[in-house]
Design a protein around this motif. Structure first.
Motif, PDB file in Angstrom:
ATOM      1  N   LEU A 184       6.276  25.680 -17.612  1.00 46.95           N
ATOM      2  CA  LEU A 184       7.706  25.464 -17.377  1.00 46.95           C
ATOM      3  C   LEU A 184       7.935  24.809 -16.012  1.00 46.95           C
ATOM      4  N   GLY A 185       7.271  25.329 -14.981  1.00 46.47           N
ATOM      5  CA  GLY A 185       7.435  24.769 -13.646  1.00 46.47           C
ATOM      6  C   GLY A 185       6.961  23.332 -13.554  1.00 46.47           C
ATOM      7  N   GLU A 186       5.805  23.046 -14.145  1.00 48.71           N
ATOM      8  CA  GLU A 186       5.257  21.682 -14.092  1.00 48.71           C
ATOM      9  C   GLU A 186       6.130  20.697 -14.862  1.00 48.71           C
ATOM     10  N   ARG A 187       6.590  21.096 -16.018  1.00 50.12           N
ATOM     11  CA  ARG A 187       7.407  20.176 -16.830  1.00 50.12           C
ATOM     12  C   ARG A 187       8.741  19.902 -16.152  1.00 50.12           C
ATOM     13  N   GLU A 188       9.335  20.933 -15.591  1.00 54.05           N
ATOM     14  CA  GLU A 188      10.632  20.767 -14.947  1.00 54.05           C
ATOM     15  C   GLU A 188      10.517  19.907 -13.693  1.00 54.05           C
ATOM     16  N   ARG A 189       9.471  20.108 -12.895  1.00 52.59           N
ATOM     17  CA  ARG A 189       9.286  19.280 -11.701  1.00 52.59           C
ATOM     18  C   ARG A 189       9.068  17.814 -12.058  1.00 52.59           C
ATOM     19  N   ALA A 190       8.344  17.570 -13.132  1.00 51.20           N
ATOM     20  CA  ALA A 190       8.010  16.190 -13.498  1.00 51.20           C
ATOM     21  C   ALA A 190       9.163  15.461 -14.164  1.00 51.20           C
ATOM     22  N   PHE A 191       9.924  16.145 -15.005  1.00 53.21           N
ATOM     23  CA  PHE A 191      10.914  15.451 -15.831  1.00 53.21           C
ATOM     24  C   PHE A 191      12.332  16.001 -15.714  1.00 53.21           C
ATOM     25  N   GLY A 192      12.526  16.953 -14.813  1.00 49.71           N
ATOM     26  CA  GLY A 192      13.868  17.426 -14.539  1.00 49.71           C
ATOM     27  C   GLY A 192      14.331  18.542 -15.458  1.00 49.71           C
ATOM     28  N   PRO A 193      15.422  19.207 -15.082  1.00 54.98           N
ATOM     29  CA  PRO A 193      15.911  20.372 -15.832  1.00 54.98           C
ATOM     30  C   PRO A 193      16.543  20.037 -17.173  1.00 54.98           C
ATOM     31  N   ASN A 194      16.801  18.754 -17.440  1.00 56.62           N
ATOM     32  CA  ASN A 194      17.452  18.375 -18.702  1.00 56.62           C
ATOM     33  C   ASN A 194      16.464  17.913 -19.770  1.00 56.62           C
ATOM     34  N   ASN A 195      15.190  18.012 -19.473  1.00 56.22           N
ATOM     35  CA  ASN A 195      14.153  17.570 -20.394  1.00 56.22           C
ATOM     36  C   ASN A 195      14.081  18.500 -21.610  1.00 56.22           C
ATOM     37  N   ALA A 196      13.981  17.916 -22.791  1.00 55.76           N
ATOM     38  CA  ALA A 196      13.995  18.705 -24.029  1.00 55.76           C
ATOM     39  C   ALA A 196      12.826  19.681 -24.091  1.00 55.76           C
ATOM     40  N   GLU A 237       0.826  -1.210   0.000  1.00 57.51           N
ATOM     41  CA  GLU A 237       0.000   0.000   0.000  1.00 57.51           C
ATOM     42  C   GLU A 237       0.858   1.256   0.000  1.00 57.51           C
ATOM     43  N   THR A 238       1.903   1.262   0.809  1.00 61.90           N
ATOM     44  CA  THR A 238       2.787   2.427   0.867  1.00 61.90           C
ATOM     45  C   THR A 238       3.495   2.636  -0.462  1.00 61.90           C
ATOM     46  N   TYR A 239       4.043   1.565  -1.024  1.00 58.92           N
ATOM     47  CA  TYR A 239       4.722   1.675  -2.314  1.00 58.92           C
ATOM     48  C   TYR A 239       3.749   2.153  -3.392  1.00 58.92           C
ATOM     49  N   GLY A 240       2.520   1.643  -3.336  1.00 60.41           N
ATOM     50  CA  GLY A 240       1.520   2.064  -4.313  1.00 60.41           C
ATOM     51  C   GLY A 240       1.215   3.538  -4.210  1.00 60.41           C
ATOM     52  N   ASP A 241       1.111   4.056  -2.990  1.00 58.02           N
ATOM     53  CA  ASP A 241       0.838   5.485  -2.796  1.00 58.02           C
ATOM     54  C   ASP A 241       1.979   6.343  -3.332  1.00 58.02           C
ATOM     55  N   VAL A 242       3.204   5.886  -3.094  1.00 59.56           N
ATOM     56  CA  VAL A 242       4.357   6.640  -3.597  1.00 59.56           C
ATOM     57  C   VAL A 242       4.330   6.687  -5.119  1.00 59.56           C
ATOM     58  N   ARG A 243       4.024   5.550  -5.742  1.00 58.91           N
ATOM     59  CA  ARG A 243       3.986   5.516  -7.199  1.00 58.91           C
ATOM     60  C   ARG A 243       2.846   6.372  -7.747  1.00 58.91           C
ATOM     61  N   ARG A 244       1.701   6.320  -7.084  1.00 58.51           N
ATOM     62  CA  ARG A 244       0.577   7.151  -7.556  1.00 58.51           C
ATOM     63  C   ARG A 244       0.937   8.631  -7.501  1.00 58.51           C
ATOM     64  N   ALA A 245       1.638   9.042  -6.456  1.00 59.59           N
ATOM     65  CA  ALA A 245       2.067  10.439  -6.359  1.00 59.59           C
ATOM     66  C   ALA A 245       2.990  10.790  -7.522  1.00 59.59           C
ATOM     67  N   ARG A 246       3.894   9.885  -7.860  1.00 56.19           N
ATOM     68  CA  ARG A 246       4.794  10.111  -8.999  1.00 56.19           C
ATOM     69  C   ARG A 246       3.997  10.133 -10.303  1.00 56.19           C
ATOM     70  N   HIS A 247       3.016   9.256 -10.422  1.00 59.80           N
ATOM     71  CA  HIS A 247       2.181   9.245 -11.618  1.00 59.80           C
ATOM     72  C   HIS A 247       1.451  10.579 -11.788  1.00 59.80           C
ATOM     73  N   ARG A 248       0.931  11.117 -10.682  1.00 60.43           N
ATOM     74  CA  ARG A 248       0.222  12.406 -10.770  1.00 60.43           C
ATOM     75  C   ARG A 248       1.178  13.522 -11.190  1.00 60.43           C
ATOM     76  N   GLU A 249       2.409  13.450 -10.701  1.00 58.58           N
ATOM     77  CA  GLU A 249       3.410  14.438 -11.095  1.00 58.58           C
ATOM     78  C   GLU A 249       3.700  14.346 -12.592  1.00 58.58           C
ATOM     79  N   MET A 250       3.786  13.125 -13.094  1.00 57.52           N
ATOM     80  CA  MET A 250       4.033  12.939 -14.522  1.00 57.52           C
ATOM     81  C   MET A 250       2.860  13.448 -15.359  1.00 57.52           C
ATOM     82  N   LEU A 251       1.644  13.235 -14.873  1.00 54.78           N
ATOM     83  CA  LEU A 251       0.479  13.748 -15.590  1.00 54.78           C
ATOM     84  C   LEU A 251       0.505  15.265 -15.642  1.00 54.78           C
ATOM     85  N   ALA A 252       0.937  15.891 -14.543  1.00 49.85           N
ATOM     86  CA  ALA A 252       1.064  17.353 -14.552  1.00 49.85           C
ATOM     87  C   ALA A 252       2.108  17.789 -15.577  1.00 49.85           C
ATOM     88  N   GLY A 253       3.172  16.994 -15.703  1.00 45.23           N
ATOM     89  CA  GLY A 253       4.193  17.310 -16.694  1.00 45.23           C
ATOM     90  C   GLY A 253       3.696  17.160 -18.120  1.00 45.23           C
TER      91      GLY A 253
END
Length: 244
Positions: free
Chosen positions: A158-170, A112-128
């Motif tokens: 810019l802020g959403e993309r950088e948070r989701a995929f890092g400063p080196n994202n094209a 459950e904990t691992y799933g919650d962590v992944r869901r949070a990352r998934h939501r961040e990626m969707l924002a990106g």
């Protein structure tokens, strides 16, 4: 959920469309995006591939210079990204292969904990991914002389993309390039310099291309994780040749 065949076809059509668009084969890209969009309409509400298809299909308006038509299409895509973030609450989170037996055991014990962590990352990626839709809408607003609305969307993107995929994202560099031009036009050298620094960061150490990342990361089975990754990586950003 859509039929299994339709889901695999959506992946293939959307990837081929993105490749065609990058190669300036615009009519081919539009045709493929529309076919993928027709399939996506049968996917459940909240499925992130619906948002990706709405974004991609809306680029046809930009390509055809129908900027008034692009606005509601892109706003609808943004609403679909919001729905996709809600979709992650109930999505099935697939187990990730680990090299360490210890990590595999920990994940089974604390699923459950691992799933919650992944869901949070998934939501961040969707924002990106939604950040690219915001960028596309900003470009349309610039054509319509709605500069204030465009600048707000660009800053958020810019802020959403950088948070989701890092400063080196094209795509971070693509968004920063437009913001740098806006700052230059306004005579704001400090702001322009900050955006130019982001562009240099990408140029010096560019992250993997989204298509390469998608092919590397996607699970072999049609899972919710694959559905999300496909939507995130196959969302298109407007190419500069269509707005410069």
């Amino acid at each position: 959920m859509g039929t299994p065949g339709a889901e695999w076809e959506w992946d293939a059509l959307s990837a081929a469309a993105l490749e065609a668009y990058r190669a300036a084969r615009r009519e081919e890209a539009i045709h493929l995006w529309r076919r993928a969009g027709a399939l996506a309409r049968d996917f459940p509400a909240g499925d992130p591939r619906r948002a990706a298809s709405e974004n991609n299909s809306a680029l046809a308006f930009l390509i055809d210079q129908d900027h008034e038509g692009a606005v509601p299409a892109l706003r609808s895509a943004l609403a679909s990204w919001d729905a996709a973030r809600e979709w992650t609450r109930d999505m099935t989170v697939a187990a990730v292969a680990r090299s360490s037996l210890f990590h595999q055991r920990m994940e089974r014990r604390h699923v459950e904990t691992y799933g919650d962590v992944r869901r949070a990352r998934h939501r961040e990626m969707l924002a990106g991914a939604a950040a690219l839709t915001r960028f596309n809408l900003a470009i349309v607003h610039l054509f319509l002389d709605r500069d204030e609305a465009a600048d707000g969307l660009l800053d958020t993107a810019l802020g959403e993309r950088e948070r989701a995929f890092g400063p080196n994202n094209a795509e971070v560099a693509e968004i920063a390039r437009v913001l740098s031009g806006r700052a230059d036009a306004a005579g704001d050298d400090t702001r322009m310099g900050a955006f130019d620094a982001r562009i240099r960061t990408v140029a010096e150490n560019r992250a993997a291309d989204v298509l390469d990342a998608w092919r590397r990361e996607l699970p072999p089975e049609m899972t919710d994780t694959r559905r999300l990754l496909a939507a995130v990586h196959l969302t298109a950003i407007a190419h500069e040749r269509d707005f410069l």
